[in-house]
Design a protein around this motif. Structure first.
Motif, PDB file in Angstrom:
ATOM      1  N   ALA A 271      65.405 105.174 -14.992  1.00  0.00           N
ATOM      2  CA  ALA A 271      64.006 105.521 -15.222  1.00  0.00           C
ATOM      3  C   ALA A 271      63.805 106.073 -16.615  1.00  0.00           C
ATOM      4  CB  ALA A 271      63.545 106.549 -14.190  1.00  0.00           C
ATOM      5  N   ALA A 272      62.675 105.726 -17.213  1.00  0.00           N
ATOM      6  CA  ALA A 272      62.290 106.327 -18.483  1.00  0.00           C
ATOM      7  C   ALA A 272      61.828 107.752 -18.203  1.00  0.00           C
ATOM      8  CB  ALA A 272      61.171 105.517 -19.115  1.00  0.00           C
ATOM      9  N   PRO A 273      61.830 108.623 -19.217  1.00  0.00           N
ATOM     10  CA  PRO A 273      61.349 109.989 -19.004  1.00  0.00           C
ATOM     11  C   PRO A 273      59.931 109.988 -18.446  1.00  0.00           C
ATOM     12  CG  PRO A 273      62.421 109.782 -21.133  1.00  0.00           C
ATOM     13  CD  PRO A 273      62.302 108.391 -20.588  1.00  0.00           C
ATOM     14  N   ALA A 274      59.680 110.888 -17.533  1.00  0.00           N
ATOM     15  CA  ALA A 274      58.364 110.958 -16.906  1.00  0.00           C
ATOM     16  C   ALA A 274      57.307 111.365 -17.923  1.00  0.00           C
ATOM     17  CB  ALA A 274      58.392 111.955 -15.761  1.00  0.00           C
ATOM     18  N   ARG A 275      56.200 110.613 -17.963  1.00  0.00           N
ATOM     19  CA  ARG A 275      55.090 110.935 -18.851  1.00  0.00           C
ATOM     20  C   ARG A 275      53.796 111.191 -18.088  1.00  0.00           C
ATOM     21  NH1 ARG A 275      54.269 106.934 -23.612  1.00  0.00           N
ATOM     22  NH2 ARG A 275      53.422 108.825 -24.541  1.00  0.00           N
ATOM     23  N   LEU A 276      53.765 110.809 -16.817  1.00  0.00           N
ATOM     24  CA  LEU A 276      52.581 110.999 -15.970  1.00  0.00           C
ATOM     25  C   LEU A 276      53.004 111.456 -14.591  1.00  0.00           C
ATOM     26  CD1 LEU A 276      50.333 107.822 -16.547  1.00  0.00           C
ATOM     27  CD2 LEU A 276      49.755 110.169 -17.195  1.00  0.00           C
ATOM     28  N   LYS A 277      52.132 112.196 -13.951  1.00  0.00           N
ATOM     29  CA  LYS A 277      52.310 112.476 -12.533  1.00  0.00           C
ATOM     30  C   LYS A 277      50.981 112.251 -11.827  1.00  0.00           C
ATOM     31  CE  LYS A 277      51.262 117.450 -12.391  1.00  0.00           C
ATOM     32  NZ  LYS A 277      51.741 118.779 -11.949  1.00  0.00           N
ATOM     33  N   ALA A 278      51.050 111.637 -10.673  1.00  0.00           N
ATOM     34  CA  ALA A 278      49.837 111.423  -9.885  1.00  0.00           C
ATOM     35  C   ALA A 278      49.319 112.765  -9.399  1.00  0.00           C
ATOM     36  CB  ALA A 278      50.132 110.504  -8.710  1.00  0.00           C
ATOM     37  N   VAL A 279      48.015 112.925  -9.440  1.00  0.00           N
ATOM     38  CA  VAL A 279      47.375 114.132  -8.922  1.00  0.00           C
ATOM     39  C   VAL A 279      46.766 113.765  -7.572  1.00  0.00           C
ATOM     40  CG1 VAL A 279      45.590 115.873  -9.292  1.00  0.00           C
ATOM     41  CG2 VAL A 279      46.903 114.983 -11.242  1.00  0.00           C
ATOM     42  N   GLY A 280      47.433 114.162  -6.502  1.00  0.00           N
ATOM     43  CA  GLY A 280      46.960 113.811  -5.174  1.00  0.00           C
ATOM     44  C   GLY A 280      47.128 112.325  -4.893  1.00  0.00           C
ATOM     45  N   LYS A 281      46.494 111.883  -3.817  1.00  0.00           N
ATOM     46  CA  LYS A 281      46.555 110.487  -3.414  1.00  0.00           C
ATOM     47  C   LYS A 281      45.281 109.758  -3.846  1.00  0.00           C
ATOM     48  CE  LYS A 281      49.437 111.444   0.634  1.00  0.00           C
ATOM     49  NZ  LYS A 281      49.577 111.299   2.111  1.00  0.00           N
ATOM     50  N   ALA A 282      45.291 108.452  -3.665  1.00  0.00           N
ATOM     51  CA  ALA A 282      44.085 107.671  -3.940  1.00  0.00           C
ATOM     52  C   ALA A 282      42.937 108.219  -3.099  1.00  0.00           C
ATOM     53  CB  ALA A 282      44.322 106.200  -3.622  1.00  0.00           C
ATOM     54  N   GLN A 283      41.754 108.291  -3.707  1.00  0.00           N
ATOM     55  CA  GLN A 283      40.572 108.805  -3.012  1.00  0.00           C
ATOM     56  C   GLN A 283      39.555 107.678  -2.835  1.00  0.00           C
ATOM     57  OE1 GLN A 283      39.123 112.730  -4.478  1.00  0.00           O
ATOM     58  NE2 GLN A 283      40.755 112.534  -5.999  1.00  0.00           N
ATOM     59  N   PHE A 284      38.775 107.793  -1.762  1.00  0.00           N
ATOM     60  CA  PHE A 284      37.783 106.781  -1.435  1.00  0.00           C
ATOM     61  C   PHE A 284      36.434 107.450  -1.177  1.00  0.00           C
ATOM     62  CE2 PHE A 284      42.001 105.521  -0.102  1.00  0.00           C
ATOM     63  CZ  PHE A 284      42.133 104.248  -0.657  1.00  0.00           C
ATOM     64  N   PRO A 285      35.351 106.702  -1.294  1.00  0.00           N
ATOM     65  CA  PRO A 285      34.027 107.299  -1.072  1.00  0.00           C
ATOM     66  C   PRO A 285      33.884 107.838   0.348  1.00  0.00           C
ATOM     67  CG  PRO A 285      33.836 105.151  -2.121  1.00  0.00           C
ATOM     68  CD  PRO A 285      35.261 105.294  -1.683  1.00  0.00           C
ATOM     69  N   SER A 286      33.129 108.911   0.466  1.00  0.00           N
ATOM     70  CA  SER A 286      32.870 109.491   1.773  1.00  0.00           C
ATOM     71  C   SER A 286      31.894 108.619   2.552  1.00  0.00           C
ATOM     72  CB  SER A 286      32.273 110.893   1.615  1.00  0.00           C
ATOM     73  OG  SER A 286      30.981 110.811   1.019  1.00  0.00           O
ATOM     74  N   ALA A 287      31.815 108.867   3.842  1.00  0.00           N
ATOM     75  CA  ALA A 287      30.868 108.132   4.677  1.00  0.00           C
ATOM     76  C   ALA A 287      29.439 108.376   4.211  1.00  0.00           C
ATOM     77  CB  ALA A 287      31.036 108.552   6.140  1.00  0.00           C
ATOM     78  N   LEU A 301      39.557 105.851  -6.408  1.00  0.00           N
ATOM     79  CA  LEU A 301      39.762 106.767  -7.535  1.00  0.00           C
ATOM     80  C   LEU A 301      41.214 107.215  -7.554  1.00  0.00           C
ATOM     81  CD1 LEU A 301      38.860 108.766  -9.806  1.00  0.00           C
ATOM     82  CD2 LEU A 301      38.287 110.386  -7.969  1.00  0.00           C
ATOM     83  N   ARG A 302      41.842 107.074  -8.701  1.00  0.00           N
ATOM     84  CA  ARG A 302      43.194 107.597  -8.901  1.00  0.00           C
ATOM     85  C   ARG A 302      43.180 108.525 -10.112  1.00  0.00           C
ATOM     86  NH1 ARG A 302      46.968 104.985  -5.685  1.00  0.00           N
ATOM     87  NH2 ARG A 302      46.243 102.993  -4.821  1.00  0.00           N
ATOM     88  N   VAL A 303      43.879 109.637  -9.987  1.00  0.00           N
ATOM     89  CA  VAL A 303      43.939 110.632 -11.045  1.00  0.00           C
ATOM     90  C   VAL A 303      45.403 110.896 -11.381  1.00  0.00           C
ATOM     91  CG1 VAL A 303      43.348 113.001 -11.716  1.00  0.00           C
ATOM     92  CG2 VAL A 303      41.802 111.693 -10.223  1.00  0.00           C
ATOM     93  N   ALA A 304      45.692 111.030 -12.674  1.00  0.00           N
ATOM     94  CA  ALA A 304      47.050 111.349 -13.117  1.00  0.00           C
ATOM     95  C   ALA A 304      46.976 112.362 -14.256  1.00  0.00           C
ATOM     96  CB  ALA A 304      47.783 110.090 -13.571  1.00  0.00           C
ATOM     97  N   GLU A 305      48.052 113.104 -14.438  1.00  0.00           N
ATOM     98  CA  GLU A 305      48.121 114.132 -15.483  1.00  0.00           C
ATOM     99  C   GLU A 305      49.297 113.837 -16.398  1.00  0.00           C
ATOM    100  OE1 GLU A 305      49.334 118.786 -15.419  1.00  0.00           O
ATOM    101  OE2 GLU A 305      47.495 118.255 -14.285  1.00  0.00           O
ATOM    102  N   LYS A 306      49.071 114.008 -17.702  1.00  0.00           N
ATOM    103  CA  LYS A 306      50.146 113.751 -18.660  1.00  0.00           C
ATOM    104  C   LYS A 306      51.133 114.911 -18.699  1.00  0.00           C
ATOM    105  CE  LYS A 306      51.151 112.235 -23.354  1.00  0.00           C
ATOM    106  NZ  LYS A 306      50.602 111.703 -24.625  1.00  0.00           N
TER     107      LYS A 306
END
Length: 308
Positions: A271-287, A301-306
């Motif tokens: 693996a290459a050095p980590a540059r991102l980490k996922a913030v939580g899981k994929a999110q979907f619109p509410s009902a 929606l996907r969110v990641a942090e450097k």
């Protein structure tokens, strides 16, 4: 895809996307898909006097809509594809967050003359940036039959891609297809009504739009550029609307997470050095959001942090 019409603009997953950015009052943020500004205005409302908001869009009409923010000294505007964000000097100081709301916007869909929709007859254009590039009609007028079929299959997962491509080539030998209504009618004649509640031209129109606008290439380039420009701790928030986009985003985050990659047929790849980490899981619109805005139904929606 900024859902809603010109009169009633409803940004998709607004609260979730802005929360994902973890906006700091003095931070520098980039909205690479301004659209009609729903997400951008929400970010701006959280910025203090030292904060900065950079706005981009490839659509000249979106840039025109952004001009009411031009007087705010915290705001800078650029007419360009977000894939070129690293070329903008304003991003050189680093970014605390990048927001991308992918796909076609509701104003683009709702204005028949843009040619994105089969719901109204109009010139078959489909360009997000109407100042450059070839239209969908131009592509269909000259592309080889196999190339048309490949586009429909690759970007639309249209299982009748070869049959549709053959019919297009046969039709253009007499008269080129120049309007959305002509193309939609041709596809309906070729494949019939096979999915209840879904027009048979849906997949083909999506595929042509992605090809005409180079959307997947732009996404990959934009992801690479965003990663380079983000500061350590900066957030990347991306809303996608179909599986091809979401898969690219998911794999990008995974591939930069530092995890060892491997498969059953070979040894693990270092693996290459980590540059991102996922913030939580994929999110979907509410009902509740889906009830108010059906166009949000396919949003992810996907969110990641450097990382350092």
């Amino acid at each position: 895809m900024n859902s809603g019409s010109e009169l009633r603009h409803i940004p998709v997953m607004l609260d979730e996307a802005v929360e994902g950015l973890a906006v700091q009052a003095g931070g520098r943020y980039l909205d690479g898909t301004f659209g009609r500004g729903g997400h951008a205005r929400a970010v701006l409302s959280r910025l203090g006097p030292e904060g900065r908001l950079l706005l981009m869009d490839r659509d000249p009409q979106a840039i025109a809509a952004a001009q009411d923010l031009a007087a705010d000294p915290r705001v800078s505007i650029r007419h360009a594809n977000f894939s070129t964000l690293a070329d903008w000097d304003a991003t050189a100081a680093g970014l605390d967050g990048v927001l991308l709301d992918l796909g076609v916007s509701s104003p683009q869909l709702d204005e028949a003359a843009r040619g994105f929709s089969f719901m109204a007859d109009a010139p078959l254009d489909m360009r997000m940036d109407t100042t450059q590039g070839e239209s969908a009609a131009d592509f269909l007028a000259h592309a080889p039959e196999q190339a048309i079929a490949d586009v429909l299959w690759t970007y639309g997962e249209e299982r009748f891609s070869r049959r549709i491509a053959r019919a297009i080539v046969e039709q253009r030998a007499e008269v080129p297809i120049a309007r959305t209504g002509e193309l939609a009618a041709l596809i309906e004649r070729v494949v019939g009504r096979r999915e209840p509640g879904k027009h048979p031209a849906t997949r083909s129109f999506q595929a042509l739009r992605i090809r005409v606008n180079g959307e997947l290439d732009a996404l990959q380039q934009g992801l690479d550029a965003a990663l380079e420009r983000l500061k350590v701790g900066g957030r990347l928030a991306i809303i996608s609307f179909h599986s091809l986009e979401d898969r690219a985003v998911k794999l990008f985050i995974r591939d930069h997470s530092g995890r060892v990659q491997g498969n059953r047929r070979g040894p693990p790849v270092a693996a290459a050095p980590a540059r991102l980490k996922a913030v939580g899981k994929a999110q979907f619109p509410s009902a509740a959001e889906l009830a108010a805005n059906p166009r949000a139904r396919s949003a992810v929606l996907r969110v990641a942090e450097k990382l350092a």
